[in-house]
Enzyme design. Structure first.
Site, mmCIF file in Angstrom:
data_model
loop_
_atom_site.group_PDB
_atom_site.id
_atom_site.type_symbol
_atom_site.label_atom_id
_atom_site.label_comp_id
_atom_site.label_asym_id
_atom_site.label_seq_id
_atom_site.Cartn_x
_atom_site.Cartn_y
_atom_site.Cartn_z
ATOM 1 N N GLU A 166 -11.573 -1.685 -9.483
ATOM 2 C CA GLU A 166 -12.293 -2.426 -8.441
ATOM 3 C C GLU A 166 -13.534 -1.685 -7.967
ATOM 4 O O GLU A 166 -14.432 -2.291 -7.390
ATOM 5 C CB GLU A 166 -11.362 -2.698 -7.256
ATOM 6 C CG GLU A 166 -10.995 -1.456 -6.471
ATOM 7 C CD GLU A 166 -9.992 -1.747 -5.355
ATOM 8 O OE1 GLU A 166 -8.846 -2.043 -5.675
ATOM 9 O OE2 GLU A 166 -10.371 -1.672 -4.194
ATOM 10 N N GLU B 60 -5.222 -12.193 -7.076
ATOM 11 C CA GLU B 60 -4.913 -11.454 -5.844
ATOM 12 C C GLU B 60 -5.214 -12.331 -4.634
ATOM 13 O O GLU B 60 -6.314 -12.870 -4.499
ATOM 14 C CB GLU B 60 -5.758 -10.169 -5.794
ATOM 15 C CG GLU B 60 -5.517 -9.371 -4.522
ATOM 16 C CD GLU B 60 -6.050 -7.949 -4.593
ATOM 17 O OE1 GLU B 60 -6.876 -7.653 -5.474
ATOM 18 O OE2 GLU B 60 -5.617 -7.135 -3.749
ATOM 19 N N HIS C 193 -9.818 -8.016 -9.183
ATOM 20 C CA HIS C 193 -9.634 -7.613 -7.787
ATOM 21 C C HIS C 193 -10.319 -8.649 -6.907
ATOM 22 O O HIS C 193 -11.415 -9.113 -7.231
ATOM 23 C CB HIS C 193 -10.274 -6.241 -7.565
ATOM 24 C CG HIS C 193 -10.262 -5.787 -6.147
ATOM 25 N ND1 HIS C 193 -11.355 -5.919 -5.306
ATOM 26 C CD2 HIS C 193 -9.283 -5.214 -5.409
ATOM 27 C CE1 HIS C 193 -11.036 -5.425 -4.117
ATOM 28 N NE2 HIS C 193 -9.797 -4.991 -4.155
ATOM 29 N N ASP D 63 -0.402 -0.068 -4.566
ATOM 30 C CA ASP D 63 -1.820 0.289 -4.608
ATOM 31 C C ASP D 63 -2.056 1.513 -3.733
ATOM 32 O O ASP D 63 -1.784 1.482 -2.533
ATOM 33 C CB ASP D 63 -2.642 -0.899 -4.087
ATOM 34 C CG ASP D 63 -4.137 -0.661 -4.126
ATOM 35 O OD1 ASP D 63 -4.570 0.409 -4.604
ATOM 36 O OD2 ASP D 63 -4.879 -1.555 -3.678
ATOM 37 N N GLU E 157 -1.633 0.810 -8.849
ATOM 38 C CA GLU E 157 -3.084 0.589 -8.815
ATOM 39 C C GLU E 157 -3.817 1.780 -8.194
ATOM 40 O O GLU E 157 -3.384 2.318 -7.177
ATOM 41 C CB GLU E 157 -3.340 -0.675 -7.984
ATOM 42 C CG GLU E 157 -4.799 -1.017 -7.754
ATOM 43 C CD GLU E 157 -4.942 -2.389 -7.088
ATOM 44 O OE1 GLU E 157 -4.132 -3.290 -7.402
ATOM 45 O OE2 GLU E 157 -5.828 -2.545 -6.242
ATOM 46 N N LYS F 181 0.831 -1.207 0.000
ATOM 47 C CA LYS F 181 0.000 0.000 0.000
ATOM 48 C C LYS F 181 0.864 1.255 0.000
ATOM 49 O O LYS F 181 1.919 1.294 0.645
ATOM 50 C CB LYS F 181 -0.897 -0.004 1.239
ATOM 51 C CG LYS F 181 -1.937 -1.114 1.217
ATOM 52 C CD LYS F 181 -3.002 -0.822 0.191
ATOM 53 C CE LYS F 181 -3.881 -2.040 -0.051
ATOM 54 N NZ LYS F 181 -4.994 -1.760 -0.961
ATOM 55 N N ASP G 42 -13.879 -6.458 -9.817
ATOM 56 C CA ASP G 42 -14.129 -7.346 -8.682
ATOM 57 C C ASP G 42 -15.407 -8.114 -9.004
ATOM 58 O O ASP G 42 -16.459 -7.504 -9.230
ATOM 59 C CB ASP G 42 -14.283 -6.530 -7.394
ATOM 60 C CG ASP G 42 -14.396 -7.428 -6.169
ATOM 61 O OD1 ASP G 42 -15.264 -8.333 -6.165
ATOM 62 O OD2 ASP G 42 -13.620 -7.249 -5.225
#
Ligand code: CA
Length: 398
Positions: A255, A342, A305, A203, A229, A174, A278
């Site tokens: 996502e 993922e 996702h 991300d 991302e 992250k 997603d």
């Protein structure tokens, strides 16, 4: 096939000391909205709807609006039901909980169709290009909202080294909660902990305006990251396009986007190199196939996702098994042209305990369940342990 019973399950479990942070929020608990459908022949299918948001609005869309239409339908085939539910909620649906509710129902209907025909969902939607999918670990969250460089960088290095020791060769961390300068120190710490050959992804959870995203993207490029991302908010299509035109690192996102209509505009805007629908959000297994077809016409990669329970992961694995290379080469290269899955590593009992079988990482890959439907079985005792709400709706004809 015809549905006679619709059950919803709101699952919730606090994380206590394992609470973590992204750029957007504290995560003090994990939740899932599951649906269980039963046909008039007694075949059962499971689905899941939604991801980060509260499960109750999704539950309400199913219980109060969609379930009645579903049990009244003479043919509950997934494509037929998708069109019925989307078309009859279009005026007030289109995005958000309604589409997440349709996603849950659609996944459960594919599970039922597979069990009825004794075939895996991946076989039903076109066939299995692969029996296992290379996994990337998602971790490297923030353990607090502040930043204490010595402590936090050591902790992050230990965490990501642990994932590498577990067998991951690909990891997503992250960024976005801190100043770009402090997040750059995290990026450098992870690269130094894992070495130059380790595949790293980042991300931001749409933390930035386009200027800050470009600054962060340059840091990621300097340290050999392979995609960036959600650099900017999903509605900021011009910002996405600006970031993508100024950086060489591939841009990923999607996502928080819904249905083929949302992805049409996202793709046409030149926003991304990699789309990340997603399956529990974008409209389920039926709709993700249409989104993938759209992406393929632009030579874009699809990397779904995945968040949520074991049902969400099983659905993603079935879809990943059926994704063609993008584009084709004689020898597939994971991430470069072959889909990867993922594999969230934050603590989630709803992912790790819900099913009677476990998803295991073997040589960096996760096996696609081979059984009928989604290929997994739910442990009813675990559902009851974490259940905090839900309902049970039956056809009046039953
Ligand atoms: Ca994300």
């Amino acid at each position: 096939m015809k549905i006679e019973r619709v059950e919803t399950f709101v699952l919730r479990t606090p994380l206590g000391a394992d609470t973590f942070y992204s750029s957007q929020a504290q995560f003090p608990e994990r939740t899932s909205l599951l649906v269980r459908l039963t046909t008039t022949d007694g075949v059962v299918g499971w689905g899941e709807g939604g991801q980060y948001g509260p499960p109750e609005p999704v539950q309400s869309c199913i219980d109060d609006v969609l379930a009645g239409r579903l049990v009244a339908a003479p043919d509950a085939s997934p494509g037929v039901i998708w069109d019925l539910l989307y078309s009859t909620t279009r005026d007030y649906g289109q995005k958000g909980p309604y589409i997440e509710a349709i996603s849950a129902i659609d996944i459960a209907l594919w599970d039922i169709m597979g069990k009825t025909l004794n075939t895996s969902v991946s076989t039903l939607i076109g066939g299995r290009f692969r029996k296992s999918v290379k996994a990337y670990g998602t971790g490297g969250y923030y353990s607090s909202a502040g930043f204490v460089p010595g402590r936090d960088l050591d902790e992050l290095s230990d965490t990501v080294s642990g994932y590498a020791a577990d067998g991951f060769g690909m990891l997503k961390i992250k960024v976005g909660l801190l100043d770009v300068r402090d997040d750059a120190r995290r990026v450098i710490a992870v690269r130094e902990a894992l070495g130059d050959d380790f595949t790293l992804l980042a991300d931001a959870n749409h933390a930035y305006n386009s200027s800050s995203a470009i600054a962060m993207g340059r840091v990621l490029e300097d340290h050999g990251f392979q995609f960036f991302e959600e650099p900017v908010p999903p509605e900021d299509r011009q910002g996405y396009a600006r970031v993508r035109s100024r950086l060489d690192i591939p841009i990923a996102g999607g996502e928080a986007e819904y249905t083929r209509y949302g992805f049409r505009d996202f793709i046409a805007g030149g926003c991304v190199d990699i789309i990340q629908p997603d399956i529990c959000v974008c409209g389920g297994i039926s709709e993700v196939q249409r989104i993938v077809a759209l992406a393929s016409t632009h030579n874009l990669r699809t990397i779904p996702h995945v968040w949520g329970s074991g049902i969400a992961l099983a659905a993603a694995l079935q879809v990943c098994a059926a994704l063609p290379l993008a584009p084709y080469t004689h020898v597939p290269r994971p991430l470069q042209n072959e889909p990867v899955v993922e594999f969230d590593r934050t603590r989630n009992p709803l992912r790790d305990d819900l099913l009677t079988s476990e998803f295991e990482l073997v040589d960096g890959y996760v096996r696609v369940p081979a059984g009928a439907g989604l290929g997994v079985d739910v442990d009813p005792a675990v559902v009851e342990r974490y259940r905090v709400g839900g309902s049970d709706i039956r056809s009046t004809a039953a």
